[in-house]
Design a protein around this motif. Structure first.
Motif, PDB file in Angstrom:
ATOM      1  N   GLY A   1       3.814   0.479   5.075  1.00 36.65           N
ATOM      2  CA  GLY A   1       4.081  -0.062   3.746  1.00 36.65           C
ATOM      3  C   GLY A   1       5.525  -0.518   3.605  1.00 36.65           C
ATOM      4  N   SER A   2       5.913  -0.808   2.367  1.00 34.17           N
ATOM      5  CA  SER A   2       7.259  -1.309   2.095  1.00 34.17           C
ATOM      6  C   SER A   2       8.268  -0.180   2.179  1.00 34.17           C
ATOM      7  CB  SER A   2       7.313  -1.958   0.708  1.00 34.17           C
ATOM      8  OG  SER A   2       7.030  -1.006  -0.288  1.00 34.17           O
TER       9      SER A   2
ATOM     10  N   THR B   1       8.153   8.076   2.139  1.00 28.29           N
ATOM     11  CA  THR B   1       7.971   7.080   3.196  1.00 28.29           C
ATOM     12  C   THR B   1       7.226   7.704   4.361  1.00 28.29           C
ATOM     13  OG1 THR B   1      10.000   7.578   4.444  1.00 28.29           O
ATOM     14  CG2 THR B   1      10.207   6.043   2.594  1.00 28.29           C
TER      15      THR B   1
END
Length: 301
Positions: A176-177, A190
């Motif tokens: 993901g980002s 994260t």
């Protein structure tokens, strides 16, 4: 890969050289500077080198199970790092070492490491490994960095672009980002897969050192995610203050490991971050904690 870029094996050989400390005396070592290093020394490098010095003084079958480090000053690339090791405790089951890393006579890091003779004991694991895509289904680390550069190209100098896109001995594949590009607040969590880009020697101490090296990646950035600010936009000033790492199980740093981080708190100019490192089977192999300074950069007038 261009003809001028180093091969993955060459990158890993340079990393092994970087983490190979030279014995100058019974408990005195020197670590080499990073090849073509620029600016400030990466914190994970100093942690790993100090751990290697501590491991080199363990003369029986004990293995590192934890380390606690304090960053005192930023290190300077191009200068060797002096590692003075103190054998503070030597017991039947456990041993403790203290390492002071210095440059030009000034301490830059203090590290304490604990070692244990392996034994059988009560076992449990909590929490479960996050449910994330496998690394093969994610963009490569180079592709992820190129996307970031494309987003910020008008803000960066050519030297910054070169530095950001340089080949690396440890590949990161984010899920993901990440905090690099987002201008919107995000939950402080994260997940990143990482591994050395080529096989490492079959030395368990070296694999622990490489995991220690990689444990400093992306961790501090987790604490800024709820605030929608970024280093890439020049909005932050930051520095790691301390770093703790616990080794639970043996693991190979040249096989994919998942680094899952979260940040339960920030305030008073500091951010607190936690990390868990899993192998592909879902085994928790290491845990990490770090606090760092995070401040908004003052606008230039």
């Amino acid at each position: 890969m261009s003809e001028t870029e180093p091969t993955p094996q060459a990158l890993v050989e340079d990393l092994v050289t970087l983490l190979t400390v030279e014995r100058l005396g019974a408990d005195h070592f020197q670590a080499p500077p990073k090849k073509d290093g620029v600016g400030r020394v990466f914190g994970g490098q100093v942690i790993a080198q100090a751990l290697q010095a501590a491991q080199a003084t363990i003369e029986d079958d004990k293995v590192a199970h934890s380390l606690h480090a304090y960053f005192l000053r930023g290190g300077t690339e191009g200068v060797p790092i002096d590692l003075a090791t103190d054998r503070q405790f030597e017991g039947r089951s456990f041993a403790n070492r203290r390492v002071v890393a210095s440059q030009d006579g000034s301490p830059i890091l203090n590290l304490a490491a604990s070692f244990q003779r392996p034994e059988q004991g009560l076992e449990h694991q909590d929490p479960a490994m996050p449910d994330v895509p496998p690394p093969e289904d994610l963009p490569t680390g180079q592709e992820a960095r190129e996307k970031v550069i494309e987003h910020y190209r008008d803000r960066l100098k050519p030297a910054q672009v070169t530095f950001f896109l340089r080949p690396r001995p440890v590949e990161l594949r984010p899920v993901g980002s990440m905090h690099w590009t987002s201008s919107e607040p995000q939950p402080p969590r994260t997940q990143v897969w990482f591994r050395a880009v080529a096989p490492l020697p079959d030395d368990p101490a070296l694999h622990r050192a490489v995991i220690a090296y990689a444990s400093d990646f992306n961790l501090l950035g987790t604490a800024v995610m709820p605030h929608g600010v970024s280093w890439m936009r020049g909005e932050l000033i930051s520095a790691s203050l301390d770093h703790a790492l616990w080794f639970h199980r043996p693991a190979r740093a040249d096989e994919w490991l998942l680094y899952s981080t979260d940040s339960p708190w920030s305030g008073n100019g500091r951010g607190f971050n936690r990390g868990q490192i899993f192998d592909r089977n879902g085994t928790l192999v290491a845990s990490v904690a770090q606090e760092g300074m995070i401040r908004r950069a003052r606008e230039k007038r």
